[in-house]
Design an enzyme around this catalytic site. Sequence first.
Site, PDB file in Angstrom:
ATOM      1  N   HIS A   1      -6.058 -10.015  -4.624  1.00 50.93           N
ATOM      2  CA  HIS A   1      -5.155  -8.886  -4.358  1.00 50.93           C
ATOM      3  C   HIS A   1      -4.052  -8.825  -5.417  1.00 50.93           C
ATOM      4  CE1 HIS A   1      -6.844  -7.498  -0.575  1.00 50.93           C
ATOM      5  NE2 HIS A   1      -7.030  -8.762  -0.229  1.00 50.93           N
TER       6      HIS A   1
ATOM      7  N   ARG B   1       0.859  -1.199   0.000  1.00 51.97           N
ATOM      8  CA  ARG B   1       0.000   0.000   0.000  1.00 51.97           C
ATOM      9  C   ARG B   1       0.892   1.244   0.000  1.00 51.97           C
ATOM     10  NH1 ARG B   1      -3.093  -4.052   2.117  1.00 51.97           N
ATOM     11  NH2 ARG B   1      -4.841  -4.400   0.698  1.00 51.97           N
TER      12      ARG B   1
ATOM     13  N   ASP C   1      -6.478 -14.688   1.055  1.00 52.46           N
ATOM     14  CA  ASP C   1      -7.568 -13.936   1.709  1.00 52.46           C
ATOM     15  C   ASP C   1      -8.350 -13.120   0.687  1.00 52.46           C
ATOM     16  OD1 ASP C   1      -5.312 -12.273   1.311  1.00 52.46           O
ATOM     17  OD2 ASP C   1      -6.202 -10.776   2.620  1.00 52.46           O
ATOM     18  N   GLU C   2      -9.579 -12.838   1.040  1.00 54.04           N
ATOM     19  CA  GLU C   2     -10.422 -11.906   0.302  1.00 54.04           C
ATOM     20  C   GLU C   2     -10.365 -12.128  -1.208  1.00 54.04           C
ATOM     21  OE1 GLU C   2     -10.217  -8.270   3.522  1.00 54.04           O
ATOM     22  OE2 GLU C   2      -8.696  -8.312   1.970  1.00 54.04           O
TER      23      GLU C   2
ATOM     24  N   GLU D   1      -2.459   1.223   4.421  1.00 53.20           N
ATOM     25  CA  GLU D   1      -3.303   2.125   3.614  1.00 53.20           C
ATOM     26  C   GLU D   1      -3.127   3.579   4.060  1.00 53.20           C
ATOM     27  OE1 GLU D   1      -4.349  -0.759   4.796  1.00 53.20           O
ATOM     28  OE2 GLU D   1      -5.700  -1.758   3.384  1.00 53.20           O
TER      29      GLU D   1
ATOM     30  N   PHE E   1      -2.681  -3.308  14.092  1.00 52.94           N
ATOM     31  CA  PHE E   1      -2.186  -2.040  14.620  1.00 52.94           C
ATOM     32  C   PHE E   1      -2.304  -0.900  13.599  1.00 52.94           C
ATOM     33  CE2 PHE E   1       0.675  -4.403  17.904  1.00 52.94           C
ATOM     34  CZ  PHE E   1      -0.480  -4.813  18.559  1.00 52.94           C
TER      35      PHE E   1
ATOM     36  N   ASP F   1       0.446  -6.955  -3.480  1.00 52.30           N
ATOM     37  CA  ASP F   1      -0.971  -6.645  -3.279  1.00 52.30           C
ATOM     38  C   ASP F   1      -1.440  -5.814  -4.464  1.00 52.30           C
ATOM     39  OD1 ASP F   1      -3.550  -6.113  -1.957  1.00 52.30           O
ATOM     40  OD2 ASP F   1      -2.513  -6.813  -0.169  1.00 52.30           O
TER      41      ASP F   1
ATOM     42  N   TRP G   1      -0.981  -2.985   8.307  1.00 55.09           N
ATOM     43  CA  TRP G   1      -1.419  -2.681   6.937  1.00 55.09           C
ATOM     44  C   TRP G   1      -1.263  -1.182   6.741  1.00 55.09           C
ATOM     45  CZ3 TRP G   1      -2.023  -7.017   4.318  1.00 55.09           C
ATOM     46  CH2 TRP G   1      -2.390  -8.175   5.005  1.00 55.09           C
TER      47      TRP G   1
END
Length: 531
Positions: A275, A173, A339-340, A483, A432, A202, A481
């Site tokens: 991703h 990210r 994932d996802e 973002e 976190f 990602d 993460w």
Amino acid sequence: MKRFNLLIILLLSIFLTDSCQKIEPIVIIPEPQECTPKKGHFTPDEGTFLCFSNIPENERDMTNTIREQYSKFFKLTPNLGDEESAGKNSMLFEVNKKRNEALGDEGYELIVTGRRVVAKANTTAGLFYAFQTLKQMSYPSQLAEGGKPTIPCAKITDHPRFAYRGAHLDVSRHFFDVNYVKKYLDMMATYKLNKFHWHLTDDHGWRIQIDKYPALTTKGAWRPERSKWDTLHPVLPDEPMTYGGFYTKEQVREIVAYAAARHIDVIPEIEIPGHCSAILAAYPQYACDNYPYTVAVGPYWPPKAIMCAGNDGVIDFYKGVLEEVAELFPYPYIHIGGDEAFNDNWQVCPKCQQRIADMKLKDEMALQQWLMNEIEEYLKTLDKKAIVWDDIVSEDMVNMSTIMSWQDPKTAVIAAKHGNDIIRCPTSHCYFNFYQNDPKSEPLAMDGLITLETAYSFDPMPEGLDEKAQKHILGGQCNLWTEFINTPKQANYMIYPRICALAECVWTDPSHKDWKKFQNKVEMHTAFRKR
Ligand SMILES: [Zn+2]
């Protein structure tokens, strides 16, 4: 009478000397399993001998890390010695000649007296942790007037509760350079964390050089620079792709070596099969459709990009990538994501539907399981094992990979009973990137709240497991993460001090945890970091 007076004077002098030496505060994070503070302290100086004994031939390099940290931390040139020179005014680090079972592979014993320091362990990892403890023991003295580092006298016997104690860093990210990754590893080492989960791929950028697929980094590592993460508009045709970066293989080797010197294993993550916008921006032929994929900018939800599981080229792509990745990372585990993976495209893709029919699979979820199993089998040929996110967990799963459990603890329980090993990082305690205080007073972060106290209340061991299933809980980790984290300063702000809480949750036996004491220790550590 004269004799009696002498005795009084002698006793009085002992008492007075002793009373001048008070028990000094000991502020070790994570809290050791047993710590008995004693009066007095040891002060390393220019005359102190730094001694190593019984270090295995192939681990001599490990003493370099302690030596370097000793010079840097205590600002002293070490006088190197061995067992023979470990008398008065010495710090001895000795690998046990006879294994002390109670210490395991990472535990240590430490005795600090006014005369010398003796650290013993079964391994060099244990000795390294003993040294981290010694460093922290000197924090209060360095913050006091004069600032000369002294180590309070104590007897400590310590070993971790869990073998897996990790921290994750998302470099997709936002990209973080080698220098920052090293600082991150330093912080991990200070708190005795031993697994670095490096989220390298990602939607928002591919971050590792792969020779067989150069466009992953010439194209997949770059996107337009946008000032705010929360502004989403598509990439414009002529917009310069200037924001991003990647690690060359040389830099990856440098990081892996740096981590190894601190007893940290590096686990690379290559996301499969979702991703993947950054991959599809570089290699659009691996998509199910003809959508013009770009490296994602800003929020991208739900991430619809998915690799075509019906395309044999996709399987070859992953194998090619993983072959090169496996060569770079000595640790036996590679994280392969999972994932996802939103499978809308699979539902309408003729190739994916053909694969489902050919393999007699139940549905698209089973197709993902099939794909992950194919990759896992391939990893075995490279002598590697897979870690996957818990999205694939179900009562009837066949997959035996290690599960990284980020969702409801139920997934950890199901997987542990199934016989899979588990690493826990639930969103409730270990994310976190969530706010740590009232969002009104905090910089923009991911929606969610994990205060220091919440983080400290984490128990990696879920309820409802018998003794056999409990053995499958390897430990836990925190996830960062990025973002809303685009600078090292912000990354540090989000990770610290919650990383201290995580460290104590995965190292210290719950019976020795104490929230109030922990808060005081964090205060001291924070003051030390800021000094
Ligand atoms: Zn497809």
